[in-house]
Design an enzyme around this catalytic site. Structure first.
Site, PDB file in Angstrom:
ATOM      1  N   HIS A 178       1.053  -1.180  -0.092  1.00 43.66           N
ATOM      2  CA  HIS A 178      -0.023  -0.160   0.094  1.00 43.66           C
ATOM      3  C   HIS A 178       1.061   1.295   0.095  1.00 43.66           C
ATOM      4  O   HIS A 178       1.366   1.653   1.035  1.00 43.66           O
ATOM      5  CB  HIS A 178      -0.975  -0.066   1.153  1.00 43.66           C
ATOM      6  CG  HIS A 178      -1.758   1.412   1.615  1.00 43.66           C
ATOM      7  ND1 HIS A 178      -2.979   1.351   1.511  1.00 43.66           N
ATOM      8  CD2 HIS A 178      -1.308   2.493   1.898  1.00 43.66           C
ATOM      9  CE1 HIS A 178      -3.510   2.541   1.536  1.00 43.66           C
ATOM     10  NE2 HIS A 178      -2.586   3.026   1.867  1.00 43.66           N
ATOM     11  N   ASP A 304     -10.367  -4.152  -4.719  1.00 43.51           N
ATOM     12  CA  ASP A 304     -10.173  -3.277  -3.396  1.00 43.51           C
ATOM     13  C   ASP A 304     -11.501  -2.999  -2.838  1.00 43.51           C
ATOM     14  O   ASP A 304     -11.732  -2.178  -2.199  1.00 43.51           O
ATOM     15  CB  ASP A 304      -9.360  -2.094  -3.396  1.00 43.51           C
ATOM     16  CG  ASP A 304      -9.018  -1.524  -2.245  1.00 43.51           C
ATOM     17  OD1 ASP A 304      -9.083  -2.081  -1.341  1.00 43.51           O
ATOM     18  OD2 ASP A 304      -8.247  -0.400  -2.246  1.00 43.51           O
ATOM     19  N   HIS A 308     -18.033  -0.239   3.924  1.00 42.19           N
ATOM     20  CA  HIS A 308     -18.400  -0.022   5.083  1.00 42.19           C
ATOM     21  C   HIS A 308     -19.790   0.183   5.393  1.00 42.19           C
ATOM     22  O   HIS A 308     -20.597   0.383   4.473  1.00 42.19           O
ATOM     23  CB  HIS A 308     -17.647   1.701   5.186  1.00 42.19           C
ATOM     24  CG  HIS A 308     -16.343   1.731   5.072  1.00 42.19           C
ATOM     25  ND1 HIS A 308     -15.551   1.316   5.894  1.00 42.19           N
ATOM     26  CD2 HIS A 308     -15.408   2.028   4.013  1.00 42.19           C
ATOM     27  CE1 HIS A 308     -14.320   1.482   5.982  1.00 42.19           C
ATOM     28  NE2 HIS A 308     -14.154   1.678   4.591  1.00 42.19           N
TER      29      HIS A 308
HETATM   30  O1  DOR Z   1     -10.178   3.025   0.444  1.00 42.60           O
HETATM   31  C1  DOR Z   1      -9.513   2.165   1.181  1.00 42.60           C
HETATM   32  N1  DOR Z   1     -10.089   1.288   2.026  1.00 42.60           N
HETATM   33  N2  DOR Z   1      -8.379   2.065   0.912  1.00 42.60           N
HETATM   34  C2  DOR Z   1      -7.461   1.074   1.536  1.00 42.60           C
HETATM   35  O2  DOR Z   1      -6.297   1.157   1.340  1.00 42.60           O
HETATM   36  C3  DOR Z   1      -8.247   0.480   2.586  1.00 42.60           C
HETATM   37  C4  DOR Z   1      -9.475   0.144   2.594  1.00 42.60           C
HETATM   38  C5  DOR Z   1     -10.296  -0.061   3.826  1.00 42.60           C
HETATM   39  O3  DOR Z   1      -9.779  -1.083   4.472  1.00 42.60           O
HETATM   40  O4  DOR Z   1     -11.236   0.208   3.959  1.00 42.60           O
END
Ligand code: DOR
Length: 424
Positions: A178, A304, A308
């Site tokens: 990262h 990725d 959330h």
């Molecule tokens: O946007 C992101 N969310 N980038 C990351 O590198 C980590 C990830 C997360 O774990 O929420």
């Protein structure tokens, strides 16, 4: 079971032809044009559809243990299967962090409960993603880890990175980086540039990423390491990695669909659904990422997938967490923005989802259609037009910047060890 009349695209052997695939007990036993059905054999006619090796996502976040309100192993796997994936690699930024055998075994156990999806956890490089102690690499590899990463956070202690890289490489594994300089990115919300200025938001400059890429390339050079760069988003990073590859460094790179389909100009109404790390960049960066995919500088497309909760993503953009759901729109976005637009051939695009990650991670039974391999396959309708509807995602994260987008190309079935999951 006999899959008949599909166009089979198998990047590992550069094969693209109407063919049939016979599956017995979850294994591919015959693969060629015009196989005659045997008595009592179940025949599935896939005329007009495309079959590829099952998609591999080498970069996702499933949030369990610790953050089950965002996603669980179960909902994450269901979402991945809905997106056409037969193999996924969850990142270790959970609570506890996957930096120990107990957490790793817990994850593997949870995944097995849900399905037979190829489940290849990535473990942390350092204990607790901190900057002091490295993990017990060989013990984790023996228990099922495939690679090491502190994703979500950069490793900024170059001594630790250098030592860890030497050891991890000596064990035939690799580090996934990262790349971020956190002194530059601290407090940033979106890309630093005209949009951050217009919106009055703190920016994250492109050098935040490329500075880290440049520094890490020097570490890789000094130890002759094998190294993979995650979520590449800027023009300068693409240039640095292209140059490093030309010089013979053993590096690979990935990007995610939002970095070649969206730019900072798409950010509207202070909506945190666009908030992601690294941030959506400029149109020039998007073009450079596409060129990097085209010329092989960027080897892999990973999601990725970083879910959330709805309330977190509906918070003010300044405080909302970074990340977006990715599994269920990934292939559709790639087919729409790269393949149907003529930027990549279908073979080139599918390679970045299958044989490329398979080789980087040295995965067995994934990424290639061949006799004797498990029947891990994805069935796609290349021409179906559909509207992405985040409210229907299997992921717990029902917010996405692609919500409402019209996409062309849709996953119809995900086949894992011969078991068919019907989709779409
Ligand atoms: O946007 C992101 N969310 N980038 C990351 O590198 C980590 C990830 C997360 O774990 O929420």
């Amino acid at each position: 079971m006999l899959l008949k009349n599909a166009k089979v695209v198998n990047p590992q052997t550069n094969y693209e032809k109407i063919s049939d695939i016979r599956i017995e007990n979850g294994i591919i036993v015959k693969f060629e044009p015009d196989i005659k059905p045997e008595n009592n054999e179940e025949v599935i006619d896939l005329t007009g559809l495309t079959v590829t090796p099952g998609l591999i996502d080498m970069h996702c976040h499933l949030r369990e243990p610790g953050f089950s309100s965002k996603e669980t192993v179960k909902t994450g796997i269901e979402s991945a299967i809905n997106g056409g994936y037969t193999a996924i690699c969850p990142m270790p930024n959970t609570n506890p962090v996957t930096d120990n055998v107990v957490t790793l075994q817990y994850l593997l156990y949870r995944a097995k409960e849900v399905s037979d999806i190829g489940f290849y956890p990535i473990c942390a490089v350092t204990k607790g993603l901190g900057s002091e102690k490295t993990v017990n690499v060989s013990e984790l590899l023996d228990s099922g880890a495939v690679a090491f990463s502190n994703d979500g956070k950069p490793i900024e202690n170059m001594k630790i990175l250098r030592e860890a890289l030497k050891y991890i490489n000596s064990q035939n594994s690799l580090i996934i980086s990262h790349s971020e300089d956190s002194t530059l990115s601290e407090g940033g919300v979106i890309n630093e540039g005209k949009v951050s200025a217009q919106m009055g938001l703190k920016g994250i400059a492109d050098i935040t990423e490329s500075l880290a890429v440049a520094r890490e390339l020097e570490v890789v050079r000094s130890v002759k390491g094998k190294y993979h760069f995650a979520h590449i988003s800027t023009k300068r990073s693409v240039e640095l990695i292209r140059q490093a590859k030309k010089e013979g460094l053993n590096v690979t790179a990935e990007t995610a669909p939002h970095y070649f389909s969206l730019s900072e100009d798409d950010i509207k109404d202070y909506d945190a659904k666009y908030k992601v790390n690294p941030p959506l960049r400029t149109k020039e960066d998007v073009e450079a990422v596409i060129n990097g995919l085209k010329d092989g500088t960027i080897d892999v497309i990973a999601t990725d997938h970083a879910p959330h909760t709805i309330s977190e993503k509906q918070s003010p953009i300044q405080i909302a967490p970074m990340g977006m759901a990715g599994f269920e729109t990934s292939l559709g976005v790639t087919l729409t923005y790269l393949v149907h637009s003529g930027k990549l051939s279908l073979m080139e695009a599918i390679k970045k989802y299958t044989s490329a990650p398979m080789k980087i991670l040295n995965l067995k039974n994934q990424g290639c259609i061949s006799i004797g391999n498990e029947a891990n396959l994805t069935v796609i309708d290349l021409n179906e037009e559909w509207i992405a509807d985040a409210s229907k995602f299997k992921s717990k994260c029902k917010i996405s910047p692609f919500d409402g987008y019209k996409l062309k190309g849709r996953v119809k079935m995900t086949i894992i060890k011969g078991k068919i999951y019907k989709i779409g």
